[in-house]
Write an enzyme that holds these catalytic residues in place. Structure first.
Site, PDB file in Angstrom:
ATOM      1  N   GLU A   1     130.481  74.146 120.660  1.00 35.88           N
ATOM      2  CA  GLU A   1     129.064  74.192 120.300  1.00 35.88           C
ATOM      3  C   GLU A   1     128.423  72.808 120.296  1.00 35.88           C
ATOM      4  O   GLU A   1     129.096  71.807 120.070  1.00 35.88           O
ATOM      5  CB  GLU A   1     128.918  74.812 118.903  1.00 35.88           C
ATOM      6  CG  GLU A   1     129.321  76.275 118.895  1.00 35.88           C
ATOM      7  CD  GLU A   1     129.198  76.939 117.528  1.00 35.88           C
ATOM      8  OE1 GLU A   1     128.780  78.092 117.493  1.00 35.88           O
ATOM      9  OE2 GLU A   1     129.510  76.307 116.517  1.00 35.88           O
TER      10      GLU A   1
ATOM     11  N   CYS B   1     123.995  66.684 118.128  1.00 39.52           N
ATOM     12  CA  CYS B   1     125.303  66.679 117.472  1.00 39.52           C
ATOM     13  C   CYS B   1     126.319  67.205 118.495  1.00 39.52           C
ATOM     14  O   CYS B   1     126.256  68.361 118.907  1.00 39.52           O
ATOM     15  CB  CYS B   1     125.211  67.559 116.226  1.00 39.52           C
ATOM     16  SG  CYS B   1     126.732  67.664 115.299  1.00 39.52           S
TER      17      CYS B   1
ATOM     18  N   CYS C   1     139.903  71.940 115.786  1.00 41.49           N
ATOM     19  CA  CYS C   1     140.277  70.681 115.139  1.00 41.49           C
ATOM     20  C   CYS C   1     141.690  70.834 114.594  1.00 41.49           C
ATOM     21  O   CYS C   1     142.054  71.905 114.117  1.00 41.49           O
ATOM     22  CB  CYS C   1     139.299  70.365 113.994  1.00 41.49           C
ATOM     23  SG  CYS C   1     139.526  68.717 113.289  1.00 41.49           S
TER      24      CYS C   1
ATOM     25  N   CYS D   1     140.318  70.207 106.831  1.00 41.29           N
ATOM     26  CA  CYS D   1     139.479  69.923 105.678  1.00 41.29           C
ATOM     27  C   CYS D   1     139.059  71.269 105.083  1.00 41.29           C
ATOM     28  O   CYS D   1     138.571  72.142 105.802  1.00 41.29           O
ATOM     29  CB  CYS D   1     138.275  69.077 106.093  1.00 41.29           C
ATOM     30  SG  CYS D   1     138.792  67.544 106.879  1.00 41.29           S
TER      31      CYS D   1
ATOM     32  N   CYS E   1     135.441  72.843 105.529  1.00 37.00           N
ATOM     33  CA  CYS E   1     134.821  72.806 106.855  1.00 37.00           C
ATOM     34  C   CYS E   1     135.235  74.026 107.671  1.00 37.00           C
ATOM     35  O   CYS E   1     136.427  74.320 107.790  1.00 37.00           O
ATOM     36  CB  CYS E   1     135.259  71.531 107.581  1.00 37.00           C
ATOM     37  SG  CYS E   1     134.779  71.501 109.316  1.00 37.00           S
TER      38      CYS E   1
ATOM     39  N   CYS F   1     126.034  71.201 109.204  1.00 38.73           N
ATOM     40  CA  CYS F   1     127.324  70.498 109.139  1.00 38.73           C
ATOM     41  C   CYS F   1     128.412  71.430 108.655  1.00 38.73           C
ATOM     42  O   CYS F   1     128.260  72.078 107.620  1.00 38.73           O
ATOM     43  CB  CYS F   1     127.274  69.364 108.120  1.00 38.73           C
ATOM     44  SG  CYS F   1     126.176  68.070 108.524  1.00 38.73           S
TER      45      CYS F   1
HETATM   46  N1  SAH Z   1     135.696  65.455 112.359  1.00 38.66           N
HETATM   47  C1  SAH Z   1     134.699  64.504 112.093  1.00 38.66           C
HETATM   48  C2  SAH Z   1     133.339  64.844 112.665  1.00 38.66           C
HETATM   49  C3  SAH Z   1     132.865  66.273 112.535  1.00 38.66           C
HETATM   50  S1  SAH Z   1     132.422  66.898 110.960  1.00 38.66           S
HETATM   51  C4  SAH Z   1     134.607  64.256 110.600  1.00 38.66           C
HETATM   52  O1  SAH Z   1     135.206  65.016 109.837  1.00 38.66           O
HETATM   53  O2  SAH Z   1     133.957  63.293 110.222  1.00 38.66           O
HETATM   54  C5  SAH Z   1     130.786  66.239 110.647  1.00 38.66           C
HETATM   55  C6  SAH Z   1     130.473  66.120 109.146  1.00 38.66           C
HETATM   56  O3  SAH Z   1     130.202  67.398 108.544  1.00 38.66           O
HETATM   57  C7  SAH Z   1     131.621  65.523 108.357  1.00 38.66           C
HETATM   58  O4  SAH Z   1     131.178  64.573 107.447  1.00 38.66           O
HETATM   59  C8  SAH Z   1     132.147  66.726 107.647  1.00 38.66           C
HETATM   60  O5  SAH Z   1     132.894  66.348 106.554  1.00 38.66           O
HETATM   61  C9  SAH Z   1     130.873  67.454 107.312  1.00 38.66           C
HETATM   62  N2  SAH Z   1     131.111  68.853 106.899  1.00 38.66           N
HETATM   63  C10 SAH Z   1     132.115  69.661 107.273  1.00 38.66           C
HETATM   64  N3  SAH Z   1     132.004  70.873 106.682  1.00 38.66           N
HETATM   65  C11 SAH Z   1     130.900  70.819 105.904  1.00 38.66           C
HETATM   66  C12 SAH Z   1     130.250  71.785 105.068  1.00 38.66           C
HETATM   67  N4  SAH Z   1     130.707  73.017 104.937  1.00 38.66           N
HETATM   68  N5  SAH Z   1     129.118  71.402 104.440  1.00 38.66           N
HETATM   69  C13 SAH Z   1     128.621  70.145 104.620  1.00 38.66           C
HETATM   70  N6  SAH Z   1     129.183  69.208 105.396  1.00 38.66           N
HETATM   71  C14 SAH Z   1     130.322  69.536 106.044  1.00 38.66           C
HETATM   72 FE1  SF4 Z   2     138.003  68.548 111.528  1.00 37.44          FE
HETATM   73 FE2  SF4 Z   2     136.070  69.631 110.024  1.00 37.44          FE
HETATM   74 FE3  SF4 Z   2     137.799  67.905 108.930  1.00 37.44          FE
HETATM   75 FE4  SF4 Z   2     135.934  67.007 110.665  1.00 37.44          FE
HETATM   76  S1  SF4 Z   2     135.539  67.936 108.637  1.00 37.44           S
HETATM   77  S2  SF4 Z   2     138.132  66.504 110.620  1.00 37.44           S
HETATM   78  S3  SF4 Z   2     135.829  68.770 112.071  1.00 37.44           S
HETATM   79  S4  SF4 Z   2     138.310  69.929 109.792  1.00 37.44           S
END
Ligand code: SAH
Ligand code: SF4
Length: 438
Positions: free
Chosen positions: A122, A135, A142, A146, A149, A413
């Site tokens: 996406e 974005c 991934c 996390c 996420c 995000c």
């Molecule tokens: N993998 C990289 C880039 C992609 S995530 C990283 O983790 O930085 C982009 C941003 O969205 C990151 O800061 C991530 O922590 C945040 N993010 C992920 N899930 C989220 C959620 N459910 N609500 C708000 N921010 C979120």
């Molecule tokens: Fe991967 Fe989501 Fe963690 Fe970014 S925030 S490293 S996309 S699992």
């Protein structure tokens, strides 16, 4: 401090399948998008052009691809008419396939894209008054898990190729109609006018087919009034786990003869892959954003399990050492606000203390947690977020609260996710416990 450095990455870590440089096509043609300019020149030479011609044609074609955004060799009006079919027989100008395009009520747009080998990913475009941010995804899925996420619940399918990464930017320009409007053809354009004599062989014919300079910039195209002004590597995936392809793609995005986006308008977000951060600064030179989300080991271990391998102190030291970071180019710390987890006033004070301890040129982005089906967390209350922001601000760091965008189309995000499921850590633990009991 460094006592966790020898641990392996926790959670399910799939090996990163090597992405192909060039997707082989059934018809044997080669997609030029994503290839560095020298590679285009090599391919032209391998296809029969002499060295000088290959260099010149590569320069011209590169300009058409990345500055003008054409997708058809026939549109390359300063290339001899007879050469255009020669190019089209051997090469293509690819774009990711669009499976679905969605529009949020707030103007955010999300595209579901498909690779040539059938994997979905996406990209999201977020316009606001002063800028338009794309974005961009770096991986399908991934490897990291996390817990807050949605992308983290996906299996890593594979790294995206440079073409698939820069292709997102090209596609966004297509969708926003942001390529420079075609310059009126100058007399020397339309190739045939400048072709010298009969074309004896391809190589020699094309060597003499052009005027020496390809300066067709008789139109204005400046940053002013552009819709797409900024790029964030914050879509699916961990960009520093696909470093080479991300670097090659961003090099194309920054090339002054092509998309020409300044490195100051590009931000790469990492969950904290320390060993690649220095190279990111040196070889790409873009702004850095770090997904911090927790200031205490137990909390960050849970939210960003990579923390067990690369802990907070080492991460902040790597940020302090990030090449190019300064008060004029601060590092962004992303901090997702999760109710009862990381959002207390004490957490805010600890954040300030850490940023000061490492003397970081920092700004903090507070991101209200975006929910997704099955997420085990809730977003902090608005006055909790305000109080947190106030403490960080009083501590000397800007701490704006990010307005969630595109939530109605799951474009915010952490909401990006396509079909490839992976089991969550919790689910695996539950299954293991159930199996042990049985
Ligand atoms: N993998 C990289 C880039 C992609 S995530 C990283 O983790 O930085 C982009 C941003 O969205 C990151 O800061 C991530 O922590 C945040 N993010 C992920 N899930 C989220 C959620 N459910 N609500 C708000 N921010 C979120
Ligand atoms: Fe991967 Fe989501 Fe963690 Fe970014 S925030 S490293 S996309 S699992």
């Amino acid at each position: 401090m460094a006592d966790t450095a020898l641990m392996t990455i926790p959670g399910i870590v799939d090996p990163v399948p090597a992405a192909r440089d060039i997707t082989p096509r059934a018809d044997g043609r080669i997609d030029l998008i994503g290839l560095p300019r020298p590679r285009i020149r090599e391919l032209f030479a391998a296809a029969g052009l002499d060295e000088k011609a290959a260099k010149l044609r590569a320069k011209q074609v590169f300009h058409w691809l990345y500055h003008r955004g054409v997708t058809d060799f026939e549109a390359m009006t300063d290339i001899a008419k007879s050469m255009r079919p020669w190019l089209a027989e051997r090469f293509v100008i690819g774009r990711p396939e669009i499976v679905e395009a969605q529009h949020s009520v707030d103007g955010t747009r999300k595209w579901l894209l498909r690779t040539a080998d059938g994997h979905d990913y996406e990209m999201v475009f977020i316009p606001d008054e002063t800028r338009g941010t794309l974005c961009v995804s770096s991986q399908v899925g991934c490897t990291l898990n996390c817990t807050f996420c949605h992308t983290g619940t996906m299996k890593l399918v594979r790294n995206l190729t440079p073409g698939e990464i820069v292709g997102q930017v090209m596609l966004a320009r297509d969708a926003l109609s942001e390529w420079p409007k075609s310059a009126s053809a100058s007399p020397r354009e339309g190739g045939d006018l400048v072709q010298q004599g009969a074309p004896p062989t391809e190589a020699s014919a094309f060597a003499g087919a052009y005027a020496a300079d390809d300066d067709d910039d008789d139109f204005e195209y400046t940053a002013d009034g552009r819709l797409l002004t900024n790029i964030v590597m914050m879509g699916m995936g961990e960009p520093l786990y696909n470093f080479d392809h991300v670097r090659d793609a961003l090099t194309l995005v920054m090339d002054g003869d092509g998309l020409a986006l300044s490195k100051r308008r590009i931000t790469l977000s990492t969950s904290g892959v320390i060993p690649m951060m220095e190279r990111c600064g040196e070889e790409i030179g873009v702004n850095l954003a770090v997904s911090l989300h927790g200031v205490r080991k137990e909390v960050r271990d849970e939210l960003v399990p990579l923390n067990k391998k690369y802990g907070i102190e080492d991460l902040l030291q790597a940020c302090a050492d990030y090449p190019g970071a300064s008060n004029a180019r601060r590092i962004t710390f992303e901090y997702v606000m999760i109710k009862g987890k990381n959002d207390s006033d004490d957490d805010a004070r600890e954040l300030v203390r850490l940023l000061r301890q490492y003397n970081l040129p920092a700004k903090v982005n507070l991101i209200p947690f975006n929910p997704w089906p099955g997420a085990g967390y809730e977003c902090s209350a608005p006055d909790r977020i305000r109080s947190f922001s106030e403490i960080v601000f009083q501590g000397g760091f800007s701490a704006p609260v990010r307005t969630p965008r595109g939530r109605d189309i799951d474009a915010a995000c952490g909401q990006l996710k396509t079909a490839a499921e992976k089991k969550s850590r919790a689910q695996i633990d539950r299954e293991a416990a159930a199996a042990a009991e049985a």
